[in-house]
Scaffold this motif. Structure first.
Motif, PDB file in Angstrom:
ATOM      1  N   SER A  75      -9.138   5.491  -0.032  1.00 35.12           N
ATOM      2  CA  SER A  75      -9.880   6.570  -0.680  1.00 35.12           C
ATOM      3  C   SER A  75      -8.983   7.796  -0.693  1.00 35.12           C
ATOM      4  N   TYR A  76      -8.688   8.300  -1.880  1.00 30.87           N
ATOM      5  CA  TYR A  76      -7.811   9.462  -1.986  1.00 30.87           C
ATOM      6  C   TYR A  76      -8.479  10.694  -1.408  1.00 30.87           C
ATOM      7  N   LYS A  77      -7.696  11.501  -0.682  1.00 25.38           N
ATOM      8  CA  LYS A  77      -8.178  12.721  -0.045  1.00 25.38           C
ATOM      9  C   LYS A  77      -7.606  13.971  -0.700  1.00 25.38           C
ATOM     10  N   VAL A  78      -6.712  13.782  -1.658  1.00 25.32           N
ATOM     11  CA  VAL A  78      -6.024  14.903  -2.285  1.00 25.32           C
ATOM     12  C   VAL A  78      -6.164  14.805  -3.799  1.00 25.32           C
ATOM     13  N   GLU A 111      -1.480  -5.807  12.971  1.00 24.42           N
ATOM     14  CA  GLU A 111      -0.261  -5.832  12.161  1.00 24.42           C
ATOM     15  C   GLU A 111      -0.445  -5.102  10.840  1.00 24.42           C
ATOM     16  N   VAL A 112      -1.561  -5.354  10.177  1.00 25.70           N
ATOM     17  CA  VAL A 112      -1.803  -4.728   8.879  1.00 25.70           C
ATOM     18  C   VAL A 112      -2.025  -3.230   9.039  1.00 25.70           C
ATOM     19  N   LYS A 113      -2.730  -2.820  10.080  1.00 25.77           N
ATOM     20  CA  LYS A 113      -2.911  -1.382  10.312  1.00 25.77           C
ATOM     21  C   LYS A 113      -1.576  -0.691  10.564  1.00 25.77           C
ATOM     22  N   ALA A 114      -0.716  -1.326  11.345  1.00 23.95           N
ATOM     23  CA  ALA A 114       0.605  -0.742  11.611  1.00 23.95           C
ATOM     24  C   ALA A 114       1.431  -0.672  10.336  1.00 23.95           C
ATOM     25  N   TRP A 115       1.358  -1.708   9.525  1.00 17.08           N
ATOM     26  CA  TRP A 115       2.081  -1.729   8.249  1.00 17.08           C
ATOM     27  C   TRP A 115       1.541  -0.650   7.314  1.00 17.08           C
ATOM     28  N   ALA A 116       0.214  -0.551   7.194  1.00 14.06           N
ATOM     29  CA  ALA A 116      -0.403   0.436   6.304  1.00 14.06           C
ATOM     30  C   ALA A 116      -0.077   1.868   6.729  1.00 14.06           C
ATOM     31  N   ALA A 117       0.136   2.074   8.002  1.00 12.76           N
ATOM     32  CA  ALA A 117       0.476   3.411   8.494  1.00 12.76           C
ATOM     33  C   ALA A 117       1.816   3.888   7.952  1.00 12.76           C
ATOM     34  N   GLN A 118       2.627   2.965   7.422  1.00 14.96           N
ATOM     35  CA  GLN A 118       3.916   3.329   6.841  1.00 14.96           C
ATOM     36  C   GLN A 118       3.846   3.586   5.343  1.00 14.96           C
ATOM     37  N   ASP A 119       2.679   3.398   4.750  1.00 17.81           N
ATOM     38  CA  ASP A 119       2.479   3.704   3.329  1.00 17.81           C
ATOM     39  C   ASP A 119       2.728   5.194   3.116  1.00 17.81           C
ATOM     40  N   PRO A 120       3.500   5.573   2.099  1.00 19.42           N
ATOM     41  CA  PRO A 120       3.700   7.000   1.829  1.00 19.42           C
ATOM     42  C   PRO A 120       2.393   7.787   1.677  1.00 19.42           C
ATOM     43  N   PHE A 121       1.347   7.170   1.151  1.00 16.27           N
ATOM     44  CA  PHE A 121       0.054   7.867   1.076  1.00 16.27           C
ATOM     45  C   PHE A 121      -0.451   8.193   2.475  1.00 16.27           C
ATOM     46  N   ALA A 122      -0.276   7.270   3.422  1.00 18.13           N
ATOM     47  CA  ALA A 122      -0.704   7.504   4.807  1.00 18.13           C
ATOM     48  C   ALA A 122       0.184   8.541   5.472  1.00 18.13           C
ATOM     49  N   LEU A 123       1.485   8.413   5.290  1.00 19.12           N
ATOM     50  CA  LEU A 123       2.423   9.342   5.925  1.00 19.12           C
ATOM     51  C   LEU A 123       2.188  10.785   5.486  1.00 19.12           C
ATOM     52  N   GLY A 140      -0.814  11.888   4.475  1.00 23.54           N
ATOM     53  CA  GLY A 140      -2.222  12.234   4.655  1.00 23.54           C
ATOM     54  C   GLY A 140      -3.007  12.287   3.360  1.00 23.54           C
ATOM     55  N   ALA A 141      -2.587  11.506   2.369  1.00 25.79           N
ATOM     56  CA  ALA A 141      -3.195  11.564   1.041  1.00 25.79           C
ATOM     57  C   ALA A 141      -4.380  10.613   0.868  1.00 25.79           C
ATOM     58  N   ALA A 142      -4.567   9.682   1.795  1.00 27.66           N
ATOM     59  CA  ALA A 142      -5.643   8.698   1.639  1.00 27.66           C
ATOM     60  C   ALA A 142      -6.204   8.305   3.001  1.00 27.66           C
ATOM     61  N   ASP A 143      -7.481   7.933   2.981  1.00 28.61           N
ATOM     62  CA  ASP A 143      -8.130   7.298   4.131  1.00 28.61           C
ATOM     63  C   ASP A 143      -8.113   5.795   3.877  1.00 28.61           C
ATOM     64  N   TYR A 144      -8.096   5.019   4.950  1.00 29.65           N
ATOM     65  CA  TYR A 144      -8.000   3.565   4.869  1.00 29.65           C
ATOM     66  C   TYR A 144      -9.161   2.928   5.605  1.00 29.65           C
ATOM     67  N   ALA A 145      -9.783   1.926   4.982  1.00 28.17           N
ATOM     68  CA  ALA A 145     -10.809   1.103   5.619  1.00 28.17           C
ATOM     69  C   ALA A 145     -10.292  -0.330   5.615  1.00 28.17           C
ATOM     70  N   PHE A 146     -10.411  -1.008   6.744  1.00 30.71           N
ATOM     71  CA  PHE A 146      -9.868  -2.351   6.925  1.00 30.71           C
ATOM     72  C   PHE A 146     -11.004  -3.333   7.187  1.00 30.71           C
TER      73      PHE A 146
END
Length: 94
Positions: A7-10, A57-69, A71-77
């Motif tokens: 979900s985009y935050k910006v 593993e997927v949460k750690a991988w997703a944390a490296q997404d430029p959107f996550a880095l 702070g542009a998006a929230d993630y639900a798993f």
């Protein structure tokens, strides 16, 4: 497998600025065998992807997404175990 909803935050202009790096990250995920598919939500309020691996593993991988880095998006798993598949999608059950 893990379904990830973003979900985009910006503002969309910020998403568009980050998108090339995000797409490169997604393509690397495909090359690495982690990412199965990805796409934008309609209307464009976020995105989703389907990834292989454990939740951690997927949460750690997703944390490296430029959107996550940035702070542009929230993630639900959501972890799922496919049990009914259309012909041609059998590999998703592995």
């Amino acid at each position: 497998m893990i379904v990830v909803l973003l979900s985009y935050k910006v503002d969309i202009a910020e998403i568009d600025r980050l998108r090339p790096a995000h797409v490169d990250w997604l393509k690397q995920g495909v090359a690495d065998g982690r990412l199965l598919l990805a796409g934008r939500q309609q209307p464009v309020t976020g995105g989703m992807f389907l990834a292989r691996g454990s939740m951690d593993e997927v949460k750690a991988w997703a944390a490296q997404d430029p959107f996550a880095l940035e702070g542009a998006a929230d993630y639900a798993f959501v972890e799922v175990t496919p049990s009914i598949l259309a012909p041609g999608l059998e590999a998703l059950a592995q």
